[in-house]
Design an enzyme around this catalytic site. Structure first.
Site, mmCIF file in Angstrom:
data_model
loop_
_atom_site.group_PDB
_atom_site.id
_atom_site.type_symbol
_atom_site.label_atom_id
_atom_site.label_comp_id
_atom_site.label_asym_id
_atom_site.label_seq_id
_atom_site.Cartn_x
_atom_site.Cartn_y
_atom_site.Cartn_z
ATOM 1 N N LYS A 13 0.782 -1.229 0.065
ATOM 2 C CA LYS A 13 0.125 0.032 0.081
ATOM 3 C C LYS A 13 0.947 1.348 0.122
ATOM 4 C CE LYS A 13 -3.074 0.833 3.374
ATOM 5 N NZ LYS A 13 -2.676 2.137 4.218
ATOM 6 N N SER A 14 1.900 1.220 0.755
ATOM 7 C CA SER A 14 2.821 2.422 0.941
ATOM 8 C C SER A 14 3.616 3.011 -0.330
ATOM 9 C CB SER A 14 3.859 2.341 2.168
ATOM 10 O OG SER A 14 3.142 2.316 3.447
ATOM 11 N N GLY A 84 -5.194 8.139 5.154
ATOM 12 C CA GLY A 84 -4.469 9.192 5.697
ATOM 13 C C GLY A 84 -3.145 9.331 4.870
ATOM 14 N N ASP A 305 1.901 -0.855 11.918
ATOM 15 C CA ASP A 305 0.579 -1.390 11.509
ATOM 16 C C ASP A 305 0.214 -2.963 12.002
ATOM 17 O OD1 ASP A 305 -0.024 1.133 10.372
ATOM 18 O OD2 ASP A 305 0.815 0.374 8.512
ATOM 19 N N LYS A 332 -4.816 6.097 14.289
ATOM 20 C CA LYS A 332 -4.741 5.468 13.216
ATOM 21 C C LYS A 332 -6.277 5.372 12.584
ATOM 22 C CE LYS A 332 -0.681 4.764 12.848
ATOM 23 N NZ LYS A 332 0.374 5.330 11.882
ATOM 24 N N ARG A 378 -7.519 -3.354 9.491
ATOM 25 C CA ARG A 378 -6.479 -3.999 10.418
ATOM 26 C C ARG A 378 -7.014 -4.745 11.431
ATOM 27 N NH1 ARG A 378 -2.302 -3.212 6.796
ATOM 28 N NH2 ARG A 378 -1.851 -1.411 6.204
HETATM 29 C C1 S3P Z 1 2.291 4.892 6.150
HETATM 30 C C2 S3P Z 1 2.893 5.388 7.371
HETATM 31 C C3 S3P Z 1 2.456 4.781 8.496
HETATM 32 C C4 S3P Z 1 1.515 3.785 8.350
HETATM 33 C C5 S3P Z 1 0.480 3.954 7.503
HETATM 34 C C6 S3P Z 1 1.088 4.214 6.210
HETATM 35 C C7 S3P Z 1 2.790 5.499 4.902
HETATM 36 O O1 S3P Z 1 1.868 5.985 9.086
HETATM 37 O O2 S3P Z 1 0.762 3.592 9.546
HETATM 38 O O3 S3P Z 1 -0.428 2.885 7.329
HETATM 39 O O4 S3P Z 1 2.303 4.936 3.966
HETATM 40 O O5 S3P Z 1 3.696 6.510 4.926
HETATM 41 P P1 S3P Z 1 2.542 7.140 9.957
HETATM 42 O O6 S3P Z 1 3.209 7.971 9.177
HETATM 43 O O7 S3P Z 1 1.469 8.067 10.506
HETATM 44 O O8 S3P Z 1 3.290 6.480 11.069
#
Ligand code: S3P
Length: 432
Positions: A13-14, A84, A305, A332, A378
């Site tokens: 996903k990231s 987010g 996560d 989250k 999750r």
């Molecule tokens: C993510 C960073 C994390 C993670 C989120 C995806 C990203 O959040 O929890 O699911 O893709 O950069 P944080 O940057 O708020 O820790």
């Protein structure tokens, strides 16, 4: 249940968000393979289209084609859905663009803090108007940015990536420090595309070159966070062996494998290779008897996560497991810190959030009761996996939320298991 066979988690996903964003900013046509087709990545694609980027449909089975451009003024609010990462990274990409854009999201996203990103972006020169405090909706009007050095109070890849994207689009230098290293996919992708980053004295430095970003081809590895649910199901199984193929094993993402090792489950990494600057491997997993452990604050960013699924595993381990400094879980997709503890208690497990720490005491009684997922993907997946242990009766409040990051999760979980435990024990929407 007995596990068997091989399974491939969906695209990371990231990395999928970052690949779409950088392809959207690049000059020419990029080709992205293995992109996650989950709802969050579709939110990034939709928002980029509103900013003028041409993106072919995000669906399984073929590459996604992206024709990048200089981001243009959107005609309507940018709806970021549940994501987010979409909201925070897009804010970064818009900070250097001279027009107003309003961002919003679903009820969960509208509760999540945005000042962690908007404050440093303001300091870089962007104008941001809030409508109701530290959350979406808000309107960003980008502009001429200045070089910027920032020490982030939180180890967050979203903050770091937003600032790197602001530097890239605004053509200014950024230097970023974070308390612990968070996932470094943005940095790796920038380096893979030929841009130079420097590491000095614990800080990341990025000075974008005047040359525009080239279009690229990328094969996105499988998501380590989605793989974690499959790995956990195999660890909890009574017998068998499972191969989880094509998993990104970037060390900033695989803290859960380190913790699992301490708990007594050794996961073998086979066929280690590189995909677009990211390490990838196949994971061979066997059932194991688990013991409790302490997860340190420094480890948390590498498994942030995975706390729900690790807590589910801890509930089956001998003794107590402590997760230190996991306060970030409150902000989250849901308040994961309180909900993990409350749902474990609802299943008969002793679990408690005290200040920012989470405590779970293992038991061998089967988990029985109703889980409130709060529509958090999750939580749904973590408790579904716990529902596979012998004698379990786990009723989930819903299961549709898994579409955010792992649309085929339930089909895959069923496929790797033999014995029908899941089918018999896992029901949805029951009252308990
Ligand atoms: C993510 C960073 C994390 C993670 C989120 C995806 C990203 O959040 O929890 O699911 O893709 O950069 P944080 O940057 O708020 O820790």
């Amino acid at each position: 249940m007995k596990v068997r066979g091989a399974v491939r988690p969906p695209g990371d996903k990231s990395i999928s968000h970052r690949a779409l964003l950088l392809a959207g900013l690049a000059h020419g046509r990029s080709e992205l393979d293995g992109l996650l087709t989950g709802a969050d990545v579709k939110s990034t694609a939709r928002v980029l289209r509103q900013l003028g980027v041409d993106i072919s449909p995000v669906r399984a089975g073929g590459p996604v084609l992206v024709r990048g451009r200089v981001l243009a003024r959107p005609a309507a609010t940018l709806e970021c859905g549940n994501s987010g990462t979409t909201a925070r990274l897009v804010l970064g990409a818009l900070a250097g663009r001279p027009f107003a854009a309003r961002l919003s999201g679903d009820a969960s996203l509208r509760r999540r803090p945005m000042r962690r990103v908007t404050e440093p972006l303001r300091a870089m020169g962007a104008h941001i108007e809030e409508e109701g405090g530290d959350s979406l909706p808000l309107t960003i009007r980008g502009g001429k940015l200045r070089d910027f050095t920032y020490t982030s109070p939180v180890a967050s890849a979203q903050i770091k990536s937003a600032l790197l994207l602001a530097g890239l689009v605004g053509g200014v230098a950024v230097t970023i420090r974070e308390p612990y290293l968070s996932r470094d996919h943005t940095e790796r992708l920038l380096v893979h595309l030929g841009l130079a980053l420097s590491y000095h004295d614990g800080a990341i430095g990025f000075r974008p070159s005047a040359v525009s970003l080239p279009a690229f081809r990328l094969s996105v590895p499988g998501d380590a966070s989605s793989a974690a649910f499959l790995v956990a199901a195999a660890v909890l199984a009574e017998e068998g062996e499972l191969l989880v193929e094509n998993v990104g094993v970037n060390p900033t993402r695989t803290g859960f494998l380190v913790v699992l090792g301490r708990m007594g489950a050794r996961v073998e990494r086979l066929n280690l290779r590189d995909e677009g600057g990211e390490p990838v491997a196949d994971l061979l997993v066997r059932p194991a008897a688990l013991v409790g452990t302490e997860v340190t604050a420094a480890e948390v960013p590498t498994l942030v996560d995975e706390v729900p699924i690790l807590a589910a595993l801890a509930s089956r381990a001998a003794g107590e497991t402590v997760f230190r400094e996991v306060g970030e879980l409150r902000v989250k997709e849901s308040n994961r810190l309180e909900l993990v503890a409350a749902n474990l208690r609802a299943l008969g497990v002793a679990a408690e959030a005290r200040a920012d720490d989470l405590f779970v005491r293992g038991t061998d009684r089967p988990p029985r009761g109703r889980v409130d997922t709060a529509r958090d993907h999750r939580l749904a997946m973590a408790f579904a996996v716990l529902g596979t242990v012998p004698g379990a009766e786990v009723r989930l409040s819903e299961r549709a939320s898994v579409a955010v990051s792992y649309p085929t999760f339930f089909a895959d979980l069923r496929r790797i298991g033999e014995g029908g435990t899941l089918k018999d024990s896992l029901t949805v929407g029951g009252k308990g």
